[in-house]
Scaffold this motif. Structure first.
Motif, PDB file in Angstrom:
ATOM      1  N   GLN A  26       0.821  -1.204   0.000  1.00 51.25           N
ATOM      2  CA  GLN A  26       0.000   0.000   0.000  1.00 51.25           C
ATOM      3  C   GLN A  26       0.859   1.260   0.000  1.00 51.25           C
ATOM      4  O   GLN A  26       0.559   2.234  -0.710  1.00 51.25           O
ATOM      5  CB  GLN A  26      -0.935   0.001   1.227  1.00 51.25           C
ATOM      6  N   VAL A  27       1.947   1.240   0.765  1.00 48.34           N
ATOM      7  CA  VAL A  27       2.836   2.398   0.818  1.00 48.34           C
ATOM      8  C   VAL A  27       3.545   2.584  -0.518  1.00 48.34           C
ATOM      9  O   VAL A  27       3.640   3.710  -1.046  1.00 48.34           O
ATOM     10  CB  VAL A  27       3.851   2.247   1.964  1.00 48.34           C
ATOM     11  N   ILE A  28       4.041   1.496  -1.087  1.00 52.37           N
ATOM     12  CA  ILE A  28       4.726   1.597  -2.381  1.00 52.37           C
ATOM     13  C   ILE A  28       3.769   2.087  -3.458  1.00 52.37           C
ATOM     14  O   ILE A  28       4.129   2.913  -4.312  1.00 52.37           O
ATOM     15  CB  ILE A  28       5.343   0.241  -2.768  1.00 52.37           C
ATOM     16  N   ALA A  29       2.532   1.595  -3.433  1.00 55.38           N
ATOM     17  CA  ALA A  29       1.542   2.044  -4.419  1.00 55.38           C
ATOM     18  C   ALA A  29       1.254   3.531  -4.247  1.00 55.38           C
ATOM     19  O   ALA A  29       1.102   4.262  -5.239  1.00 55.38           O
ATOM     20  CB  ALA A  29       0.253   1.237  -4.269  1.00 55.38           C
ATOM     21  N   ALA A  30       1.178   3.999  -2.994  1.00 60.10           N
ATOM     22  CA  ALA A  30       0.918   5.419  -2.738  1.00 60.10           C
ATOM     23  C   ALA A  30       2.074   6.287  -3.236  1.00 60.10           C
ATOM     24  O   ALA A  30       1.856   7.354  -3.821  1.00 60.10           O
ATOM     25  CB  ALA A  30       0.698   5.642  -1.242  1.00 60.10           C
ATOM     26  N   ILE A  31       3.311   5.825  -3.024  1.00 62.91           N
ATOM     27  CA  ILE A  31       4.472   6.580  -3.502  1.00 62.91           C
ATOM     28  C   ILE A  31       4.505   6.588  -5.029  1.00 62.91           C
ATOM     29  O   ILE A  31       4.795   7.622  -5.655  1.00 62.91           O
ATOM     30  CB  ILE A  31       5.770   5.972  -2.936  1.00 62.91           C
ATOM     31  N   ALA A  32       4.197   5.446  -5.633  1.00 64.98           N
ATOM     32  CA  ALA A  32       4.177   5.366  -7.097  1.00 64.98           C
ATOM     33  C   ALA A  32       3.136   6.315  -7.673  1.00 64.98           C
ATOM     34  O   ALA A  32       3.378   6.991  -8.684  1.00 64.98           O
ATOM     35  CB  ALA A  32       3.887   3.928  -7.537  1.00 64.98           C
ATOM     36  N   ASP A  33       1.971   6.375  -7.043  1.00 68.74           N
ATOM     37  CA  ASP A  33       0.928   7.296  -7.500  1.00 68.74           C
ATOM     38  C   ASP A  33       1.371   8.743  -7.310  1.00 68.74           C
ATOM     39  O   ASP A  33       1.127   9.596  -8.177  1.00 68.74           O
ATOM     40  CB  ASP A  33      -0.376   7.047  -6.733  1.00 68.74           C
ATOM     41  N   ALA A  34       2.004   9.025  -6.172  1.00 67.43           N
ATOM     42  CA  ALA A  34       2.436  10.397  -5.892  1.00 67.43           C
ATOM     43  C   ALA A  34       3.451  10.878  -6.918  1.00 67.43           C
ATOM     44  O   ALA A  34       3.404  12.035  -7.354  1.00 67.43           O
ATOM     45  CB  ALA A  34       3.027  10.468  -4.482  1.00 67.43           C
ATOM     46  N   LEU A  35       4.361  10.004  -7.324  1.00 65.40           N
ATOM     47  CA  LEU A  35       5.402  10.380  -8.287  1.00 65.40           C
ATOM     48  C   LEU A  35       4.938  10.222  -9.731  1.00 65.40           C
ATOM     49  O   LEU A  35       5.703  10.510 -10.656  1.00 65.40           O
ATOM     50  CB  LEU A  35       6.649   9.523  -8.050  1.00 65.40           C
ATOM     51  N   ARG A  36       3.702   9.752  -9.906  1.00 62.99           N
ATOM     52  CA  ARG A  36       3.127   9.542 -11.242  1.00 62.99           C
ATOM     53  C   ARG A  36       4.020   8.642 -12.087  1.00 62.99           C
ATOM     54  O   ARG A  36       4.363   8.956 -13.237  1.00 62.99           O
ATOM     55  CB  ARG A  36       2.887  10.878 -11.944  1.00 62.99           C
ATOM     56  N   LEU A  37       4.405   7.521 -11.507  1.00 62.18           N
ATOM     57  CA  LEU A  37       5.256   6.580 -12.216  1.00 62.18           C
ATOM     58  C   LEU A  37       4.508   5.967 -13.389  1.00 62.18           C
ATOM     59  O   LEU A  37       3.310   5.712 -13.318  1.00 62.18           O
ATOM     60  CB  LEU A  37       5.721   5.461 -11.272  1.00 62.18           C
ATOM     61  N   SER A  38       5.237   5.708 -14.465  1.00 56.02           N
ATOM     62  CA  SER A  38       4.669   4.984 -15.593  1.00 56.02           C
ATOM     63  C   SER A  38       4.470   3.520 -15.193  1.00 56.02           C
ATOM     64  O   SER A  38       4.939   3.079 -14.127  1.00 56.02           O
ATOM     65  CB  SER A  38       5.598   5.073 -16.802  1.00 56.02           C
ATOM     66  N   ALA A  39       3.813   2.756 -16.051  1.00 57.50           N
ATOM     67  CA  ALA A  39       3.575   1.344 -15.741  1.00 57.50           C
ATOM     68  C   ALA A  39       4.898   0.600 -15.566  1.00 57.50           C
ATOM     69  O   ALA A  39       5.060  -0.204 -14.637  1.00 57.50           O
ATOM     70  CB  ALA A  39       2.729   0.701 -16.831  1.00 57.50           C
ATOM     71  N   ASP A  40       5.867   0.888 -16.431  1.00 60.90           N
ATOM     72  CA  ASP A  40       7.169   0.216 -16.337  1.00 60.90           C
ATOM     73  C   ASP A  40       7.921   0.655 -15.084  1.00 60.90           C
ATOM     74  O   ASP A  40       8.565  -0.163 -14.407  1.00 60.90           O
ATOM     75  CB  ASP A  40       8.013   0.494 -17.576  1.00 60.90           C
TER      76      ASP A  40
ATOM     77  N   ARG B 150       6.580   1.723 -12.303  1.00 65.58           N
ATOM     78  CA  ARG B 150       5.881   1.143 -11.148  1.00 65.58           C
ATOM     79  C   ARG B 150       6.300  -0.314 -10.953  1.00 65.58           C
ATOM     80  O   ARG B 150       6.598  -0.732  -9.827  1.00 65.58           O
ATOM     81  CB  ARG B 150       4.369   1.245 -11.362  1.00 65.58           C
ATOM     82  N   ARG B 151       6.322  -1.095 -12.041  1.00 62.30           N
ATOM     83  CA  ARG B 151       6.730  -2.490 -11.930  1.00 62.30           C
ATOM     84  C   ARG B 151       8.158  -2.594 -11.400  1.00 62.30           C
ATOM     85  O   ARG B 151       8.467  -3.439 -10.552  1.00 62.30           O
ATOM     86  CB  ARG B 151       6.626  -3.174 -13.298  1.00 62.30           C
ATOM     87  N   HIS B 152       9.035  -1.724 -11.902  1.00 61.83           N
ATOM     88  CA  HIS B 152      10.437  -1.745 -11.477  1.00 61.83           C
ATOM     89  C   HIS B 152      10.551  -1.462  -9.985  1.00 61.83           C
ATOM     90  O   HIS B 152      11.288  -2.166  -9.263  1.00 61.83           O
ATOM     91  CB  HIS B 152      11.224  -0.710 -12.282  1.00 61.83           C
ATOM     92  N   LEU B 153       9.818  -0.490  -9.491  1.00 64.00           N
ATOM     93  CA  LEU B 153       9.870  -0.157  -8.067  1.00 64.00           C
ATOM     94  C   LEU B 153       9.374  -1.316  -7.215  1.00 64.00           C
ATOM     95  O   LEU B 153      10.001  -1.671  -6.199  1.00 64.00           O
ATOM     96  CB  LEU B 153       9.041   1.103  -7.796  1.00 64.00           C
ATOM     97  N   PHE B 154       8.266  -1.913  -7.596  1.00 61.42           N
ATOM     98  CA  PHE B 154       7.731  -3.036  -6.822  1.00 61.42           C
ATOM     99  C   PHE B 154       8.719  -4.196  -6.806  1.00 61.42           C
ATOM    100  O   PHE B 154       8.893  -4.861  -5.778  1.00 61.42           O
ATOM    101  CB  PHE B 154       6.382  -3.482  -7.393  1.00 61.42           C
ATOM    102  N   HIS B 155       9.372  -4.455  -7.931  1.00 59.45           N
ATOM    103  CA  HIS B 155      10.339  -5.542  -7.981  1.00 59.45           C
ATOM    104  C   HIS B 155      11.538  -5.242  -7.080  1.00 59.45           C
ATOM    105  O   HIS B 155      12.053  -6.137  -6.400  1.00 59.45           O
ATOM    106  CB  HIS B 155      10.810  -5.767  -9.411  1.00 59.45           C
ATOM    107  N   LEU B 156      11.982  -3.992  -7.050  1.00 56.00           N
ATOM    108  CA  LEU B 156      13.135  -3.633  -6.228  1.00 56.00           C
ATOM    109  C   LEU B 156      12.853  -3.831  -4.735  1.00 56.00           C
ATOM    110  O   LEU B 156      13.742  -4.243  -3.989  1.00 56.00           O
ATOM    111  CB  LEU B 156      13.541  -2.184  -6.494  1.00 56.00           C
ATOM    112  N   VAL B 157      11.635  -3.533  -4.312  1.00 51.72           N
ATOM    113  CA  VAL B 157      11.315  -3.673  -2.884  1.00 51.72           C
ATOM    114  C   VAL B 157      10.815  -5.070  -2.547  1.00 51.72           C
ATOM    115  O   VAL B 157      10.457  -5.352  -1.393  1.00 51.72           O
ATOM    116  CB  VAL B 157      10.282  -2.614  -2.434  1.00 51.72           C
TER     117      VAL B 157
END
Length: 277
Positions: free
Chosen positions: A64-78, A80-87
């Motif tokens: 939930q926190v990672i999704a909120a940060i991704a939304d805040a930074l307006r990450l693209s789909a790629d 967002r996937r990269h961030l989730f994989h890293l964590v």
């Protein structure tokens, strides 16, 4: 999980964002990009929490926190996937199967030459096809979008369309479709189109209803099929499936292994393919 790499990625993204695009003033800043406090506010989390994520301190952040940060930074789909994989977190699926085909996949399908290919959504919607697929199966472009569904046309074939387009292994294909649709409904429980399709097949196809109670999920990535095509004669086909995991889609390809008809060679297939374009 690589928290340090995730932190470097977040800092790079944050530094590259234009504050004005987020409704923030760019004046009075010593550096470009967004401040940690601004990202935290946009993500509705504390500055301390965001800083710990970026500096890889403390426990691993929740999805939930990672999704909120991704939304805040307006990450693209790629991104967002990269961030989730890293964590080390699973990438959340959307509420419905993706209906957009990646441009690279569309180009691949179009350029396969004498191989017929279609791109299927997780609910078996035909999203893209090449001229070879029109020759081998049917003209999907002439159908209403709702009718471009392989599952519906297999279990509830309209006049003039055979189940599995007359190919062998139709019963096995039925098991594959039923199992995959069961898995799709589990992944997208809030998608009304998936639920409507399943309900329609359960109500109108005795074969599908019988298979629905089978808990097995069948996946086939390679099969050899035979087809007596009304114009091409007898075909032996290699059916191969590739997965696009980013969009939860499948690329299904049919290549001709052998062909026997009055015309003799596979050039007949090539000629029909050109005429179908």
């Amino acid at each position: 999980m690589d928290g340090q790499a995730a932190g470097r990625f977040l800092r790079a993204v944050r530094d590259g964002r234009d504050p004005r695009e987020f409704g923030l003033s760019a004046q009075g800043r010593r550096t470009t990009g967004l401040r940690r406090s601004e990202v935290a506010e946009l993500a509705h989390i504390s500055v301390e929490h965001y800083t710990n994520v970026e500096r890889a301190r403390g426990a691993a952040p929740s999805e939930q926190v990672i999704a909120a940060i991704a939304d805040a930074l307006r990450l693209s789909a790629d991104e967002r996937r990269h961030l989730f994989h890293l964590v080390g977190r699973s990438v959340p699926l959307d509420s419905a199967p993706s209906m957009e085909v990646a441009p690279s996949v569309a180009k691949l399908v179009e350029g396969l030459g004498s191989t017929a290919a279609i791109v299927l959504s997780a609910r078996f919607d035909v999203l893209a096809w090449n001229a070879e697929a029109v020759v081998l199966m049917e003209d999907f472009g002439a159908l209403a979008p709702r009718e471009r569904n392989v599952a519906r046309r297999h279990f509830l074939p309209p006049p003039g369309v055979q189940p599995h387009y007359g190919m062998t292994e139709a019963e096995e294909f039925s098991r594959v479709v039923a199992g995959q649709l069961r898995a799709t409904l589990a992944r997208y429980p809030r998608d009304p189109l998936t639920r409507d399709l399943v309900d329609e097949l359960l109500a109108e196809s005795a074969e599908f209803a019988a298979l629905w109670d089978d808990a097995a999920i069948v996946t086939k990535t390679h099969m050899i099929k035979q087809l007596d095509h009304p114009e091409l004669g007898h075909l032996s086909l290699s059916c191969d499936m590739l997965e696009d995991p980013h969009r939860d889609q499948n690329i299904v390809m049919f290549s001709v292994l052998s062909q026997a008809n009055s015309g003799g060679t596979a050039r007949n297939f090539e000629a029909m393919r050109v005429n179908a374009r």
